[in-house]
Design a protein around this motif. Structure first.
Motif, PDB file in Angstrom:
ATOM      1  N   ILE A 163       0.852  -1.189   0.000  1.00 22.51           N
ATOM      2  CA  ILE A 163       0.000   0.000   0.000  1.00 22.51           C
ATOM      3  C   ILE A 163       0.887   1.239   0.000  1.00 22.51           C
ATOM      4  CG2 ILE A 163      -1.775   1.294   1.226  1.00 22.51           C
ATOM      5  CD1 ILE A 163      -2.721  -1.298   2.455  1.00 22.51           C
ATOM      6  N   SER A 164       0.622   2.098  -0.958  1.00 25.28           N
ATOM      7  CA  SER A 164       1.318   3.377  -1.032  1.00 25.28           C
ATOM      8  C   SER A 164       0.213   4.436  -0.928  1.00 25.28           C
ATOM      9  CB  SER A 164       2.058   3.450  -2.379  1.00 25.28           C
ATOM     10  OG  SER A 164       2.822   4.598  -2.462  1.00 25.28           O
ATOM     11  N   PRO A 165      -0.129   4.858   0.271  1.00 26.70           N
ATOM     12  CA  PRO A 165      -1.367   5.630   0.461  1.00 26.70           C
ATOM     13  C   PRO A 165      -1.453   6.890  -0.403  1.00 26.70           C
ATOM     14  CG  PRO A 165      -0.423   5.010   2.581  1.00 26.70           C
ATOM     15  CD  PRO A 165       0.603   4.687   1.532  1.00 26.70           C
ATOM     16  N   GLY A 166      -2.510   6.961  -1.172  1.00 27.43           N
ATOM     17  CA  GLY A 166      -2.780   8.173  -1.964  1.00 27.43           C
ATOM     18  C   GLY A 166      -2.055   8.255  -3.289  1.00 27.43           C
ATOM     19  N   THR A 167      -0.772   7.931  -3.308  1.00 20.52           N
ATOM     20  CA  THR A 167       0.054   8.098  -4.516  1.00 20.52           C
ATOM     21  C   THR A 167       1.002   6.909  -4.640  1.00 20.52           C
ATOM     22  OG1 THR A 167       0.094  10.485  -4.108  1.00 20.52           O
ATOM     23  CG2 THR A 167       1.740   9.637  -5.623  1.00 20.52           C
ATOM     24  N   TYR A 168       1.148   6.408  -5.861  1.00 23.14           N
ATOM     25  CA  TYR A 168       2.133   5.331  -6.048  1.00 23.14           C
ATOM     26  C   TYR A 168       3.540   5.912  -5.935  1.00 23.14           C
ATOM     27  CZ  TYR A 168      -1.545   2.343  -7.968  1.00 23.14           C
ATOM     28  OH  TYR A 168      -2.667   1.594  -8.133  1.00 23.14           O
ATOM     29  N   THR A 169       4.274   5.483  -4.922  1.00 19.10           N
ATOM     30  CA  THR A 169       5.685   5.882  -4.877  1.00 19.10           C
ATOM     31  C   THR A 169       6.463   4.886  -5.736  1.00 19.10           C
ATOM     32  OG1 THR A 169       6.075   4.503  -2.927  1.00 19.10           O
ATOM     33  CG2 THR A 169       5.523   6.829  -2.544  1.00 19.10           C
ATOM     34  N   TYR A 170       7.560   5.367  -6.263  1.00 22.12           N
ATOM     35  CA  TYR A 170       8.388   4.491  -7.101  1.00 22.12           C
ATOM     36  C   TYR A 170       8.879   3.288  -6.292  1.00 22.12           C
ATOM     37  CZ  TYR A 170      12.199   3.060 -10.139  1.00 22.12           C
ATOM     38  OH  TYR A 170      13.039   2.340 -10.926  1.00 22.12           O
ATOM     39  N   GLY A 171       9.268   3.554  -5.025  1.00 22.75           N
ATOM     40  CA  GLY A 171       9.782   2.469  -4.180  1.00 22.75           C
ATOM     41  C   GLY A 171       8.769   1.347  -4.032  1.00 22.75           C
ATOM     42  N   SER A 172       7.484   1.688  -3.927  1.00 22.90           N
ATOM     43  CA  SER A 172       6.473   0.635  -3.753  1.00 22.90           C
ATOM     44  C   SER A 172       6.382  -0.235  -5.005  1.00 22.90           C
ATOM     45  CB  SER A 172       5.112   1.254  -3.414  1.00 22.90           C
ATOM     46  OG  SER A 172       4.603   2.006  -4.501  1.00 22.90           O
ATOM     47  N   LEU A 173       6.562   0.377  -6.172  1.00 26.16           N
ATOM     48  CA  LEU A 173       6.486  -0.390  -7.429  1.00 26.16           C
ATOM     49  C   LEU A 173       7.699  -1.315  -7.553  1.00 26.16           C
ATOM     50  CD1 LEU A 173       5.441   2.557  -9.811  1.00 26.16           C
ATOM     51  CD2 LEU A 173       3.964   1.090  -8.436  1.00 26.16           C
ATOM     52  N   VAL A 174       8.861  -0.790  -7.164  1.00 28.36           N
ATOM     53  CA  VAL A 174      10.090  -1.593  -7.265  1.00 28.36           C
ATOM     54  C   VAL A 174      10.032  -2.785  -6.301  1.00 28.36           C
ATOM     55  CG1 VAL A 174      12.589  -1.573  -6.856  1.00 28.36           C
ATOM     56  CG2 VAL A 174      11.520   0.308  -8.080  1.00 28.36           C
ATOM     57  N   LEU A 175       9.623  -2.530  -5.057  1.00 24.98           N
ATOM     58  CA  LEU A 175       9.536  -3.635  -4.102  1.00 24.98           C
ATOM     59  C   LEU A 175       8.525  -4.674  -4.574  1.00 24.98           C
ATOM     60  CD1 LEU A 175       9.796  -1.958  -0.589  1.00 24.98           C
ATOM     61  CD2 LEU A 175      11.587  -3.004  -1.968  1.00 24.98           C
ATOM     62  N   GLY A 176       7.454  -4.202  -5.209  1.00 20.36           N
ATOM     63  CA  GLY A 176       6.474  -5.137  -5.775  1.00 20.36           C
ATOM     64  C   GLY A 176       7.140  -6.053  -6.796  1.00 20.36           C
ATOM     65  N   GLY A 177       7.981  -5.473  -7.655  1.00 23.18           N
ATOM     66  CA  GLY A 177       8.683  -6.267  -8.665  1.00 23.18           C
ATOM     67  C   GLY A 177       9.622  -7.276  -8.031  1.00 23.18           C
ATOM     68  N   VAL A 178      10.314  -6.866  -6.976  1.00 21.04           N
ATOM     69  CA  VAL A 178      11.260  -7.765  -6.293  1.00 21.04           C
ATOM     70  C   VAL A 178      10.503  -8.962  -5.683  1.00 21.04           C
ATOM     71  CG1 VAL A 178      12.828  -7.925  -4.311  1.00 21.04           C
ATOM     72  CG2 VAL A 178      12.945  -5.943  -5.824  1.00 21.04           C
ATOM     73  N   LEU A 179       9.365  -8.685  -5.053  1.00 20.35           N
ATOM     74  CA  LEU A 179       8.595  -9.763  -4.409  1.00 20.35           C
ATOM     75  C   LEU A 179       7.945 -10.678  -5.451  1.00 20.35           C
ATOM     76  CD1 LEU A 179       7.071  -7.651  -1.516  1.00 20.35           C
ATOM     77  CD2 LEU A 179       8.633  -9.596  -1.259  1.00 20.35           C
ATOM     78  N   ARG A 180       7.503 -10.090  -6.538  1.00 17.10           N
ATOM     79  CA  ARG A 180       6.926 -10.909  -7.619  1.00 17.10           C
ATOM     80  C   ARG A 180       7.985 -11.853  -8.177  1.00 17.10           C
ATOM     81  NH1 ARG A 180       4.605  -7.518 -12.500  1.00 17.10           N
ATOM     82  NH2 ARG A 180       6.810  -6.974 -12.636  1.00 17.10           N
ATOM     83  N   GLU A 181       9.196 -11.337  -8.363  1.00 13.80           N
ATOM     84  CA  GLU A 181      10.295 -12.144  -8.879  1.00 13.80           C
ATOM     85  C   GLU A 181      10.588 -13.322  -7.948  1.00 13.80           C
ATOM     86  OE1 GLU A 181      11.679 -11.704 -11.685  1.00 13.80           O
ATOM     87  OE2 GLU A 181      13.600 -12.785 -11.623  1.00 13.80           O
ATOM     88  N   ARG A 182      10.356 -13.119  -6.690  1.00 16.10           N
ATOM     89  CA  ARG A 182      10.601 -14.171  -5.697  1.00 16.10           C
ATOM     90  C   ARG A 182       9.452 -15.189  -5.666  1.00 16.10           C
ATOM     91  NH1 ARG A 182      14.814 -13.749  -1.526  1.00 16.10           N
ATOM     92  NH2 ARG A 182      14.035 -14.882   0.268  1.00 16.10           N
ATOM     93  N   GLY A 183       8.420 -14.977  -6.491  1.00 16.83           N
ATOM     94  CA  GLY A 183       7.351 -15.971  -6.602  1.00 16.83           C
ATOM     95  C   GLY A 183       6.092 -15.629  -5.829  1.00 16.83           C
ATOM     96  N   HIS A 184       6.051 -14.459  -5.229  1.00 20.76           N
ATOM     97  CA  HIS A 184       4.850 -14.083  -4.473  1.00 20.76           C
ATOM     98  C   HIS A 184       3.804 -13.459  -5.395  1.00 20.76           C
ATOM     99  CE1 HIS A 184       6.819 -14.985  -0.723  1.00 20.76           C
ATOM    100  NE2 HIS A 184       7.858 -14.253  -1.080  1.00 20.76           N
ATOM    101  N   THR A 185       2.561 -13.502  -4.935  1.00 21.07           N
ATOM    102  CA  THR A 185       1.483 -12.843  -5.670  1.00 21.07           C
ATOM    103  C   THR A 185       1.314 -11.455  -5.056  1.00 21.07           C
ATOM    104  OG1 THR A 185       0.426 -14.962  -5.964  1.00 21.07           O
ATOM    105  CG2 THR A 185      -0.955 -13.020  -6.327  1.00 21.07           C
ATOM    106  N   VAL A 186       1.637 -10.427  -5.830  1.00 16.75           N
ATOM    107  CA  VAL A 186       1.734  -9.081  -5.246  1.00 16.75           C
ATOM    108  C   VAL A 186       0.750  -8.122  -5.898  1.00 16.75           C
ATOM    109  CG1 VAL A 186       3.316  -7.197  -4.671  1.00 16.75           C
ATOM    110  CG2 VAL A 186       4.218  -9.501  -4.978  1.00 16.75           C
ATOM    111  N   THR A 187       0.089  -7.343  -5.067  1.00 16.25           N
ATOM    112  CA  THR A 187      -0.754  -6.253  -5.554  1.00 16.25           C
ATOM    113  C   THR A 187      -0.200  -4.956  -4.979  1.00 16.25           C
ATOM    114  OG1 THR A 187      -2.662  -7.706  -5.395  1.00 16.25           O
ATOM    115  CG2 THR A 187      -3.125  -5.365  -5.635  1.00 16.25           C
ATOM    116  N   VAL A 188      -0.082  -3.938  -5.825  1.00 19.28           N
ATOM    117  CA  VAL A 188       0.303  -2.614  -5.325  1.00 19.28           C
ATOM    118  C   VAL A 188      -0.907  -1.701  -5.484  1.00 19.28           C
ATOM    119  CG1 VAL A 188       1.971  -0.726  -5.427  1.00 19.28           C
ATOM    120  CG2 VAL A 188       2.671  -3.009  -6.138  1.00 19.28           C
TER     121      VAL A 188
END
Ligand code: SF4
Length: 431
Positions: A6-31
């Motif tokens: 959750i990136s409250p109100g606005t998508y921060t770049y960091g939240s998108l990048v961490l989402g990519g890292v967790l997805r790569e690790r095999g998790h199901t991620v929603t930002v």
């Protein structure tokens, strides 16, 4: 594992990048920007002290288990864990530890803080060497986000050579510059474009520090802008923030030729005494020279100013007003000095008596009927004044007048609340 970021109100770049890292690790991620989660773990990206005071965020964290907090607020984990009932706080750069954190918990992990037996445990942070990363998550509605005209701000490098007293960037990312490879940035922007994200801004203290190695790497900076401009078109790319002493004709020419053609300088004050107090390491003359150079190169200039800084006298402020007249900026942002934890300014402001802060002094000048503090009055006055100093001055409409007044009042109210919060964690606020 199902994970929500959750990136409250606005998508921060960091939240998108961490989402990519967790997805790569095999998790199901929603930002998402909404305070909603059905995941087994929730990461929340917070960039402002004010967010710690947001009742909706506080209620959300209390109502959910396994909530991890990251982002710039993590620099002061005692305050975050004191205000939010979170499982752990990421205290620095999170890419390399975030997967272990959600999979195994915080114990023993570098760069996290958490509670154990009523005590706050803090493990030293890691500094990531290579910033190249897997593709970030690009939410469907990112293409409709509008942050100062861009759908998203991306990061090309981390760190800043500056030591400005009010700024968290060198404290969070350090004072040496680490840059991504152009290939990694290009791949990311190409994917964003493919998914409908059309307007991209480059974030990070000073855009021209991209590729820095002992000196500005103009070739790298120009090549990076050129490559991104070929993907997005120059009308859709911006590189807003630039230090006035980190540019020359070649840098400005690239800004003109490959972006929307604007720069924003942190000018802060028209008083050399204030610039010294802020440790800007530039003078008023340097600021004016940069504004004039940019204009001569056909680049439009926005500038930001800080008012109500500790020690700012009426005379200092008048100098800032005169500077605005001389500089004739195309756009202006005015902020009341805000104490951000772990900055020298925050350490100074929490030690001052309340009556020594312009925020707590009653304004008795021209705007006294508006019942503003001195800091709010200066903020309001400079916003009004700068509008009339633009290259093509415009009359101030009633709506604009009200909007500026409201902005000054809101800033004053919010910063007073931030100061109260910092007082509560006084021993943890200094660096
Ligand atoms: S304000 Fe800008 S130049 Fe100063 S330390 Fe922060 S990022 Fe660097």
């Amino acid at each position: 594992m199902k994970i929500d970021i959750i990136s409250p109100g606005t998508y921060t770049y960091g939240s998108l990048v961490l989402g990519g890292v967790l997805r790569e690790r095999g998790h199901t991620v929603t930002v998402t920007t909404n305070l909603h989660s059905q995941g087994e773990a929730t990461l929340m990206s917070l960039f402002s002290t004010m967010q710690l005071l947001d009742e909706r965020i506080r209620d959300f964290v209390s109502a959910h288990e396994n909530v991890y907090i990251g982002g710039p607020v993590g620099l002061c984990p005692e305050m975050v864990l004191g205000e939010l009932d979170a499982k752990a706080v990421v205290t620095g750069e999170g890419e390399e530890i975030v997967a272990d954190l959600v999979e195994k918990g915080p114990a023993g992990l570098p760069g996290v803080a958490y509670r154990e037996n009523g005590m706050i445990m803090k493990n030293p942070s890691l500094s990531i060497q290579s910033l190249d990363h897997v593709l970030p998550i690009i939410p469907d509605d990112l293409k409709r986000q509008n942050v100062r005209g861009a759908n998203v701000y991306i990061e090309t490098h981390r760190g800043c050579l500056g030591s400005c007293t009010f700024c968290q960037v060198p404290r969070f990312f350090g004072r040496s510059i680490r840059s991504r490879s152009i290939e990694n940035i290009v791949a990311e922007v190409r994917e964003m474009k493919r998914q409908g994200v059309s307007r991209v801004a480059i974030s990070g203290g000073t855009g021209s520090l991209f590729g820095y190695r002992n000196e500005i790497n103009k070739e790298a900076f120009v090549q990076m802008l050129k490559s991104l401009s070929e993907i997005l078109g120059k009308r859709n790319l911006s590189v807003p923030d630039m230090r006035v002493d980190m540019l020359d004709e070649a840098v400005l020419q690239a800004v003109r030729d490959y972006t929307i053609g604007w720069v924003f300088f942190g000018l802060e004050s028209g008083s050399d005494a204030m610039l010294r107090a802020m440790r800007k390491a530039v003078t008023v003359k340097d600021n004016l020279r940069a504004v004039q150079l940019a204009r001569s190169m056909g680049v439009k200039v926005g500038g930001s100013f800080i008012v109500g800084y500790p020690g700012e006298t009426r005379e200092d402020f008048e100098k800032t007003m005169r500077f605005a007249e001389e500089a004739m900026l195309d756009d202006v942002f005015v902020s009341i000095a805000e104490p951000i934890p772990k900055t020298p300014l925050a350490a100074q402001m929490i030690e001052l008596s309340p009556e020594d802060l312009a925020l707590n002094q009653e304004h008795r000048g021209e705007f006294r009927a508006l019942k503003l503090s001195e800091a709010e009055a200066r903020c309001f006055e400079l916003m009004l004044h700068a509008q009339s100093c633009k290259p093509i001055p415009r009359a101030i409409s009633n709506d604009q007048y009200d909007a500026y007044l409201n902005e000054a009042r809101c800033q004053g109210r919010d910063i007073k609340r931030v100061i109260q919060l910092l007082q509560k964690y006084k021993e943890y606020v200094p660096a």
